[in-house]
Design an enzyme around this catalytic site. Structure first.
Site, PDB file in Angstrom:
ATOM      1  N   HIS A 182       1.775   0.747  -5.168  1.00  0.00           N
ATOM      2  CA  HIS A 182       1.554  -0.492  -4.753  1.00  0.00           C
ATOM      3  C   HIS A 182       1.106  -1.259  -6.120  1.00  0.00           C
ATOM      4  O   HIS A 182       0.397  -1.088  -6.889  1.00  0.00           O
ATOM      5  CB  HIS A 182       0.454  -0.801  -3.790  1.00  0.00           C
ATOM      6  CG  HIS A 182       0.733  -0.116  -2.387  1.00  0.00           C
ATOM      7  ND1 HIS A 182       0.571   1.355  -2.066  1.00  0.00           N
ATOM      8  CD2 HIS A 182       1.484  -1.013  -1.297  1.00  0.00           C
ATOM      9  CE1 HIS A 182       0.833   1.167  -0.780  1.00  0.00           C
ATOM     10  NE2 HIS A 182       1.356   0.487  -0.436  1.00  0.00           N
ATOM     11  N   LYS A 186      12.362  -7.891   1.569  1.00  0.00           N
ATOM     12  CA  LYS A 186      12.285  -6.453   1.081  1.00  0.00           C
ATOM     13  C   LYS A 186      13.864  -6.105   0.786  1.00  0.00           C
ATOM     14  O   LYS A 186      14.675  -6.529   0.985  1.00  0.00           O
ATOM     15  CB  LYS A 186      11.901  -5.378   2.003  1.00  0.00           C
ATOM     16  CG  LYS A 186      12.515  -5.270   3.150  1.00  0.00           C
ATOM     17  CD  LYS A 186      12.146  -4.485   4.381  1.00  0.00           C
ATOM     18  CE  LYS A 186      13.074  -4.109   5.633  1.00  0.00           C
ATOM     19  NZ  LYS A 186      12.512  -3.274   6.531  1.00  0.00           N
ATOM     20  N   HIS A 206       4.639  -3.103  -2.103  1.00  0.00           N
ATOM     21  CA  HIS A 206       5.002  -2.017  -1.587  1.00  0.00           C
ATOM     22  C   HIS A 206       6.165  -1.292  -2.071  1.00  0.00           C
ATOM     23  O   HIS A 206       7.237  -1.940  -1.838  1.00  0.00           O
ATOM     24  CB  HIS A 206       4.921  -2.115   0.040  1.00  0.00           C
ATOM     25  CG  HIS A 206       3.837  -2.695   0.737  1.00  0.00           C
ATOM     26  ND1 HIS A 206       2.969  -1.941   1.325  1.00  0.00           N
ATOM     27  CD2 HIS A 206       3.779  -3.847   0.683  1.00  0.00           C
ATOM     28  CE1 HIS A 206       2.132  -2.945   1.766  1.00  0.00           C
ATOM     29  NE2 HIS A 206       2.466  -4.048   1.686  1.00  0.00           N
ATOM     30  N   CYS A 234      -1.339   1.732   2.595  1.00  0.00           N
ATOM     31  CA  CYS A 234      -1.409   0.653   1.856  1.00  0.00           C
ATOM     32  C   CYS A 234      -3.150  -0.196   1.906  1.00  0.00           C
ATOM     33  O   CYS A 234      -3.556  -0.490   0.852  1.00  0.00           O
ATOM     34  CB  CYS A 234      -0.535  -0.448   2.207  1.00  0.00           C
ATOM     35  SG  CYS A 234       0.714  -0.018   3.398  1.00  0.00           S
ATOM     36  N   ASP A 269       4.129   6.938  -2.743  1.00  0.00           N
ATOM     37  CA  ASP A 269       3.883   5.782  -2.344  1.00  0.00           C
ATOM     38  C   ASP A 269       3.237   5.001  -3.666  1.00  0.00           C
ATOM     39  O   ASP A 269       2.372   5.431  -4.496  1.00  0.00           O
ATOM     40  CB  ASP A 269       2.633   5.427  -1.155  1.00  0.00           C
ATOM     41  CG  ASP A 269       2.977   4.416  -0.541  1.00  0.00           C
ATOM     42  OD1 ASP A 269       3.658   3.446  -0.668  1.00  0.00           O
ATOM     43  OD2 ASP A 269       2.154   4.343   0.721  1.00  0.00           O
ATOM     44  N   GLN A 287       4.268  10.496   1.146  1.00  0.00           N
ATOM     45  CA  GLN A 287       4.929   9.573   0.429  1.00  0.00           C
ATOM     46  C   GLN A 287       4.726   9.557  -1.155  1.00  0.00           C
ATOM     47  O   GLN A 287       3.578   9.816  -1.481  1.00  0.00           O
ATOM     48  CB  GLN A 287       4.747   8.051   1.034  1.00  0.00           C
ATOM     49  CG  GLN A 287       5.028   8.136   2.588  1.00  0.00           C
ATOM     50  CD  GLN A 287       4.468   6.715   3.086  1.00  0.00           C
ATOM     51  OE1 GLN A 287       3.391   6.319   2.707  1.00  0.00           O
ATOM     52  NE2 GLN A 287       5.424   5.896   3.663  1.00  0.00           N
ATOM     53  N   ARG A 319       1.884  10.801  11.451  1.00  0.00           N
ATOM     54  CA  ARG A 319       2.257   9.716  12.437  1.00  0.00           C
ATOM     55  C   ARG A 319       2.533  10.281  13.809  1.00  0.00           C
ATOM     56  O   ARG A 319       3.353  11.380  13.436  1.00  0.00           O
ATOM     57  CB  ARG A 319       3.242   8.530  12.103  1.00  0.00           C
ATOM     58  CG  ARG A 319       2.889   7.664  10.813  1.00  0.00           C
ATOM     59  CD  ARG A 319       3.921   6.863  10.403  1.00  0.00           C
ATOM     60  NE  ARG A 319       3.688   6.017   9.133  1.00  0.00           N
ATOM     61  CZ  ARG A 319       4.428   5.420   8.413  1.00  0.00           C
ATOM     62  NH1 ARG A 319       5.715   5.295   8.934  1.00  0.00           N
ATOM     63  NH2 ARG A 319       4.117   4.799   7.311  1.00  0.00           N
TER      64      ARG A 319
END
Length: 643
Positions: free
Chosen positions: A384, A464, A510, A333, A382, A380, A362
């Site tokens: 945005h 969310k 997100h 992000c 991912d 991911q 992580r």
């Protein structure tokens, strides 16, 4: 004169205080025998608890979910009873309920063996047959401490120390065994007969690797023999479908100690990975996402500015170079905002949809890692979306349309929707939260599907929606999400020029569909038992010759199929055809093309499907049509069925 109001509105009057069991008996002896506990004014209580005033009462039996949870909790206590009889020096720690079962952590001098597990289970069954009453006593704190000191239960004493405000505690007596709990528990062991101990593992006290290792005994319990049998069958099926086992069997990936929690992808597994990535690239491009790529290593100051360093420092890998501290990217992000911030944006540029197959790292404790399902290195899907407040609902609706398309293509028709709303600690005004939550609700309602409200479980920066899949064994796998963020764009200086020529902070959505490639592939492997739909299979067909005389024809077939874009290999080894068919069947290849002299002469191929079905001889054109239709149907039920 207590009055009990039952769920159907009827009332029972008593001339003196009565127990929950007494109320059940007043209604009927059958109900009294079945009653496990009661829900009194919305709170679960033991069947022996005395009711002295007017209350609303719901009687709990094994037909209720609460009753089943109480059965499982009481089975955990029964482990303690059995273990203390078999291993008197053992120290009991904690025994909570988990999904579909329970466990008990126990301190012993030597690890339990499989034989010990069997002995514990057998002793539990003997205790159940005694049909004894489970007795509850509310006891003063100092008496509880004295009792556990006498029994040398050091972990129970540690637990009591962590509850300094508890003046009295509930003690549950299983004959000679004693346990401490808030309850409620079953009134008699006759409710516990449908159980099974499943496994033993190690577990650190308080989950901290610095503490001593305990033995964790797992079990499952159900209300009926039928339910238990069904669950044990599902466990057996899950064991057969374990993606770690299939990953090795099908030569897809492996893990090793030199890179804990990081997958080594083999050619066959990497093929699945690339097919999914190519598919997601196409889907996102068709939905006007712009793909970007951001650095793996970013100065630690960005993570401090974004707030991730203070919240997730223990989960981040860091490295020092040139007298600067860097963090290996744990999420994408903040980097996406850096891309947004390059060049002044106008309201005409919104919504701006950025997507990245972002590689993240992580730190996961070694004990929590689980094959592809929980790793330290992952990618991911991912995305945005930078938009105005007015665009939230339309963007969420568009995302959900994309998400449902993807899930159906992967063979998942049942999606569980949950909306998590504002927590107590949050940023942003209530008006802003009202608008965001309203937009998400509107998007959910537009699907016509049921959804669940989860109050207070939103992130501090916005509400969310979470999207969970139900696999073939009925297990729920949370994969997708879309989260409204009022916080991070402002913190990292994201702005655009509004219609009124004012600088405004965009809302950041997100979103992810798969979650991570690693975990999603693990879910797919277990859902399909390794037999991937043809469009995902590493090899879509294998050509098998019967003798060397057909080798040239097989090679030409392979070339033709490859030129048409299919993944195909030839097995021209000098082995018996039955051996080759069995070998490739075990590798779960969708189609096997067998070629002998007859096939060469007639310019045909003999086609066998993965499940063993013989489709007979067909022309290459007919097989190409069949294979093309199968691949283009993805994993949808309305496509060509794969067995």
């Amino acid at each position: 004169m207590p009055v009990m109001t039952l769920p159907d509105g009827t009332q029972r009057n008593f001339d003196k205080p009565v127990s929950i069991s007494d109320v059940a008996l007043d209604i009927g002896p059958g109900l009294a025998k079945a009653t496990i506990a009661g829900e009194v004014n919305g709170r679960l209580q033991d069947a022996c608890d005395i009711l002295e005033s007017d209350v609303s009462l719901r009687l709990i039996t094994d037909k209720d979910s609460e009753g089943l949870e109480i059965i499982r909790h009481s089975c955990a206590h029964l482990i303690g009873h059995a273990v203390k009889q078999l291993f008197p020096e053992a120290n009991m720690v904690i025994g909570p309920v988990i999904d579909n079962g329970f466990y008990y952590d126990i301190a012993v001098s030597e690890p339990f063996t499989p034989e010990d597990l069997e002995n514990i289970e057998n002793r539990m069954r003997k205790l159940i047959k005694q049909n004894y009453e489970v007795v509850k006593r509310i006891t003063a704190r100092e008496d509880v401490i004295a009792e556990f000191r006498k029994r040398r239960e050091e972990y129970k004493l540690k637990l009591i120390e962590e509850m300094p405000n508890e003046k009295t505690m509930g003690l549950y007596y299983h004959q000679d065994y004693l346990d401490m709990c808030r309850g409620p528990h079953v009134p008699n062991t006759r409710f516990l007969e449908h159980f099974k101990l499943t496994k033993i593992s190690g577990a650190y006290w308080r989950g901290d690797a610095k503490n001593e290792m305990l033995q964790r005994v797992y079990g499952t319990a159900w209300a009926s023999k039928k339910d238990l049998k069904l669950h044990l069958h599902q466990l057996e099926e899950a064991e057969k479908r374990d993606h770690r086992k299939l990953g090795k069997q099908l030569n897809l990936f492996h893990f090793q100690e030199e890179a804990p929690g990081m997958a080594f992808w083999h050619p066959r597994g990497w093929t699945i990975y690339r097919v999914i990535r190519d598919y997601m690239e196409k889907i996102q491009s068709e939905n006007n996402y712009q793909e970007i790529h951001t650095p793996q290593l970013v100065d630690y100051s960005l993570w401090e500015k974004s707030g991730h360093a203070s919240k997730f420092a223990d989960e981040m890998f860091s490295v020092e170079s040139d007298n600067r501290m860097y963090a290996i990217k744990p999420m994408n992000c903040p980097c996406h905002i850096q891309v947004f911030n390059q060049g002044l944006k106008s309201y005409r540029d919104l919504p701006l949809r950025l997507a990245e197959f972002g590689s993240c790292h992580r730190y996961e404790p070694s004990g929590s890692m689980h094959g592809l399902m929980r790793v330290r290195s992952f990618v991911q899907d991912d995305g945005h979306i930078f938009c105005s407040e007015a665009q939230i609902q339309s963007e969420v609706s568009a995302f959900m349309e994309l998400l449902f398309t993807v899930y159906k293509d992967f063979g998942f028709d049942e999606v569980i929707l949950r909306l998590s709303t504002r927590p107590e600690q949050r940023v942003g005004s209530d008006d802003l939260w009202d608008d965001a939550e309203g937009a998400l609700k509107e998007a959910l309602e537009s699907t016509g599907l049921p959804w669940e409200l989860v109050p207070g479980e939103g992130a501090f920066y916005g509400p969310k929606i979470e999207y969970s899949l139900k696999d073939c064994m009925g297990r729920v796998q949370q994969c997708g999400t879309i989260q409204v963020d009022f916080f991070l764009p402002k913190r990292l200086g994201a702005e655009y020029i509004s219609e009124n020529n004012e600088r405004k902070t965009p809302v950041m959505l997100h979103r992810a569909v798969l979650g991570s490639f690693e975990r999603f592939i693990g879910v797919l492997i277990e859902h399909y038992g390794g037999a991937m739909p043809t469009w995902l299979a590493p090899e879509q067909c294998v050509i098998l010759n019967i003798t060397d005389k057909q080798s040239s024809y097989c090679e030409k077939l392979e070339e033709t199929l490859k030129n048409k874009g299919f993944r195909v290999v030839s097995d021209l080894r000098n082995e018996k055809i039955g051996f080759k068919i069995r070998e490739h069947t075990l590798q779960k290849i969708p189609y096997l093309l067998v070629v002998g002299d007859k096939e060469v002469e007639s310019k045909r191929v003999s086609v066998r499907k993965r499940g063993g079905e013989d489709l007979g001889a067909m022309t290459l054109a007919d097989f190409l049509d069949l294979l093309g239709r199968d691949v283009s149907s993805f994993g949808r039920d309305d496509g060509v069925l794969q067995k």
